[in-house]
Design a protein around this motif. Structure first.
Motif, PDB file in Angstrom:
ATOM      1  N   ILE A  50     -35.519   8.518 -12.170  1.00  0.00           N
ATOM      2  CA  ILE A  50     -34.079   8.760 -12.325  1.00  0.00           C
ATOM      3  C   ILE A  50     -33.907   9.547 -13.622  1.00  0.00           C
ATOM      4  CG2 ILE A  50     -31.814   7.701 -12.615  1.00  0.00           C
ATOM      5  CD1 ILE A  50     -32.902   5.251 -11.104  1.00  0.00           C
ATOM      6  N   ASP A  52     -31.565  11.690 -16.357  1.00  0.00           N
ATOM      7  CA  ASP A  52     -30.224  11.848 -16.914  1.00  0.00           C
ATOM      8  C   ASP A  52     -30.021  13.316 -17.284  1.00  0.00           C
ATOM      9  OD1 ASP A  52     -27.885  11.891 -18.426  1.00  0.00           O
ATOM     10  OD2 ASP A  52     -28.278   9.936 -19.348  1.00  0.00           O
ATOM     11  N   GLU A  66     -36.541  12.645 -21.005  1.00  0.00           N
ATOM     12  CA  GLU A  66     -36.014  13.085 -19.712  1.00  0.00           C
ATOM     13  C   GLU A  66     -36.851  14.229 -19.162  1.00  0.00           C
ATOM     14  OE1 GLU A  66     -33.650  11.292 -18.166  1.00  0.00           O
ATOM     15  OE2 GLU A  66     -33.875  10.077 -19.976  1.00  0.00           O
ATOM     16  N   LYS A  69     -39.894  12.765 -17.662  1.00  0.00           N
ATOM     17  CA  LYS A  69     -39.596  12.139 -16.367  1.00  0.00           C
ATOM     18  C   LYS A  69     -39.405  13.196 -15.290  1.00  0.00           C
ATOM     19  CE  LYS A  69     -36.194   9.322 -17.613  1.00  0.00           C
ATOM     20  NZ  LYS A  69     -35.154   8.273 -17.445  1.00  0.00           N
ATOM     21  N   PHE A  80     -36.082  14.227  -7.535  1.00  0.00           N
ATOM     22  CA  PHE A  80     -35.690  13.156  -8.457  1.00  0.00           C
ATOM     23  C   PHE A  80     -34.260  12.760  -8.175  1.00  0.00           C
ATOM     24  CE2 PHE A  80     -34.603  17.140 -10.503  1.00  0.00           C
ATOM     25  CZ  PHE A  80     -33.372  16.902 -11.107  1.00  0.00           C
ATOM     26  N   LEU A  81     -33.871  11.612  -8.711  1.00  0.00           N
ATOM     27  CA  LEU A  81     -32.498  11.131  -8.612  1.00  0.00           C
ATOM     28  C   LEU A  81     -31.782  11.474  -9.910  1.00  0.00           C
ATOM     29  CD1 LEU A  81     -33.427   7.782  -6.907  1.00  0.00           C
ATOM     30  CD2 LEU A  81     -31.939   9.517  -5.889  1.00  0.00           C
ATOM     31  N   ALA A  82     -30.686  12.178  -9.808  1.00  0.00           N
ATOM     32  CA  ALA A  82     -29.981  12.696 -10.979  1.00  0.00           C
ATOM     33  C   ALA A  82     -28.751  11.861 -11.296  1.00  0.00           C
ATOM     34  CB  ALA A  82     -29.568  14.149 -10.756  1.00  0.00           C
ATOM     35  N   VAL A  83     -28.675  11.378 -12.540  1.00  0.00           N
ATOM     36  CA  VAL A  83     -27.476  10.731 -13.076  1.00  0.00           C
ATOM     37  C   VAL A  83     -27.023  11.570 -14.271  1.00  0.00           C
ATOM     38  CG1 VAL A  83     -28.148   8.435 -12.263  1.00  0.00           C
ATOM     39  CG2 VAL A  83     -28.837   9.182 -14.542  1.00  0.00           C
ATOM     40  N   ASP A 246     -23.991   6.084   0.179  1.00  0.00           N
ATOM     41  CA  ASP A 246     -24.299   5.006  -0.767  1.00  0.00           C
ATOM     42  C   ASP A 246     -24.310   3.634  -0.109  1.00  0.00           C
ATOM     43  OD1 ASP A 246     -21.637   4.584  -0.311  1.00  0.00           O
ATOM     44  OD2 ASP A 246     -20.999   4.723  -2.393  1.00  0.00           O
ATOM     45  N   VAL A 269     -29.262   4.878  -5.124  1.00  0.00           N
ATOM     46  CA  VAL A 269     -28.882   4.579  -6.507  1.00  0.00           C
ATOM     47  C   VAL A 269     -27.428   4.982  -6.656  1.00  0.00           C
ATOM     48  CG1 VAL A 269     -29.280   5.098  -8.938  1.00  0.00           C
ATOM     49  CG2 VAL A 269     -31.225   4.917  -7.367  1.00  0.00           C
ATOM     50  N   ALA A 272     -25.767   8.453  -7.986  1.00  0.00           N
ATOM     51  CA  ALA A 272     -26.850   9.406  -8.258  1.00  0.00           C
ATOM     52  C   ALA A 272     -26.896  10.462  -7.158  1.00  0.00           C
ATOM     53  CB  ALA A 272     -28.191   8.682  -8.343  1.00  0.00           C
ATOM     54  N   LEU A 274     -29.437  13.343  -5.286  1.00  0.00           N
ATOM     55  CA  LEU A 274     -30.845  13.657  -5.087  1.00  0.00           C
ATOM     56  C   LEU A 274     -31.037  15.159  -5.274  1.00  0.00           C
ATOM     57  CD1 LEU A 274     -33.629  12.475  -4.020  1.00  0.00           C
ATOM     58  CD2 LEU A 274     -32.976  13.526  -1.848  1.00  0.00           C
TER      59      LEU A 274
END
Length: 367
Positions: A50, A52, A66, A69, A80-83, A246, A269, A272, A274
């Motif tokens: 995840i 950021d 980050e 990651k 990846f999962l983006a927040v 979600d 998530v 978040a 993708l």
């Protein structure tokens, strides 16, 4: 349906079909070796990172973790999962609500935006299903709405739904916000490859690069173990940004560096997005980043929606490994093509469950 069109070329709307069948018609049933496993997908060897995005773009030294990651995600998963993307949960919920709102409209209203011009001529944009090229083609348990959203000059407004009333305004705002996300990701990809951070961003901001939105609707299926919502494929994009349901899972991915064919569930998530690299990035990076193969499965209890934003180059743009990433130690791994030719190849191979990328790879074992 036009009189001169064979019935098999025009698939039914799955949402309408599912209301009256007890089992999937044979056109949707995949071969035994391709069916979703009855058991749950395999346990992930390591979680999808995840990332950021607000830290990636901080430029104050706080983005080192980050960046690490992100590199791990792209090397191990291709996604990846983006927040930290700047869109609050309420706005993402609104985007999903207008998506569901469109698919919940009466069929005659949705057919105003059909991707069959005059009932017979297929076009990629519009509402319906993907192209059918052969009578024995296995169809996906999915309806979709496909729209060009950038640049403004290429938008076909007549295909943008008038209902729900907020659809166009919400999509325009979402497009703008996703463009900002794409900029951060593309700059980060360039840095990871040791390139000037504007290397990819510049390609996507020349006024002719395009962004396409694909709204997917996966109806409930009476026998989900015998069909696929969307057959295995990789994206013919530079990058793809996906807003996933979600509440209902269904997206599965294979690890790009594994050859064992294991499928893993992409976790949900909250809030978040993708992000995955596409085939074009794999080619331009000369294989340093890998475009992940993914698919969608269905279930018997719930329908599911998603929205994918595909960032693509100009149709005449030549696609090949960047010269900075080719040398004696890392020879060219992909042949030159163009966006237009590659997209044509992808749609043709997709109908057969094959990857377009395999057709442009260079076998380094050849003399």
């Amino acid at each position: 349906m036009a009189d001169d069109q064979p019935a098999w070329k025009i698939p039914p709307i799955v949402q309408e079909l599912t209301a009256g069948v007890q089992e999937p018609p044979s056109r949707y049933v995949v071969g035994e070796q391709d069916r979703p496993a009855m058991a749950a997908a395999a346990a992930m060897p390591e979680p999808i990172p995840i990332v950021d995005l607000s830290r990636l773009s901080a430029n104050d030294g706080a983005d080192d973790d980050e960046t690490a990651k992100l590199l791990s995600a792209l090397q191990n998963w291709g996604l990846f999962l983006a927040v930290g993307h700047g869109m609050d949960p309420g706005f993402l919920t609104e985007m999903m609500e207008v998506t569901r709102g469109f698919f919940n409209l009466p069929l005659d209203e949705k057919q105003k935006y059909s991707n069959l011009a005059n009932g017979k001529e297929f076009r990629f944009e519009g509402y319906g299903n993907d192209m059918v090229l052969s009578e024995d083609q296995v169809l996906d348990w999915c309806d979709r709405l496909y729209l060009t959203v950038e640049p403004e000059s290429r938008i076909v407004r007549s295909l943008w739904p008038a209902q729900p009333p907020a659809f166009s305004d919400v999509l325009r705002e979402y497009t703008t916000r996703c463009r900002e996300i794409a900029g951060v990701v593309l700059a980060s990809l360039a840095r990871l490859l040791g390139l000037h951070e504007g290397r990819f961003v510049g390609m996507m901001s020349d006024g002719v690069a395009m962004t396409h939105a694909r709204f997917n609707y996966y109806p409930r299926c009476p026998e989900p173990d015998r069909v696929l919502g969307l057959k295995p494929h990789s994206d013919a994009s530079v990058i793809t940004v996906v807003l996933i349901d979600d509440a209902v899972g269904g997206l599965q991915v294979q690890k790009p560096n594994d050859d064992d064919g294991v499928w893993y569930d992409v976790p949900i998530v909250p809030n978040a997005l993708l992000v995955n690299v596409g085939d074009v990035t794999e080619i331009m990076s000369n294989g340093l980043f890998r475009s992940p193969v993914h698919r969608a499965v269905t279930n018997a209890e719930s329908d599911r929606v998603s929205l994918a934003m595909f960032y693509t180059l100009d149709s005449e743009k030549e696609i090949e490994p960047l010269p900075e990433l080719v040398d004696d130690k890392r020879p060219r791994r992909y042949r030159k093509t163009t966006t237009k030719d590659y997209l044509a190849l992808l749609f043709e191979r997709f109908t057969r469950g094959e990857r377009a990328l395999d057709a442009v790879k260079i076998d380094l074992n050849d003399d």
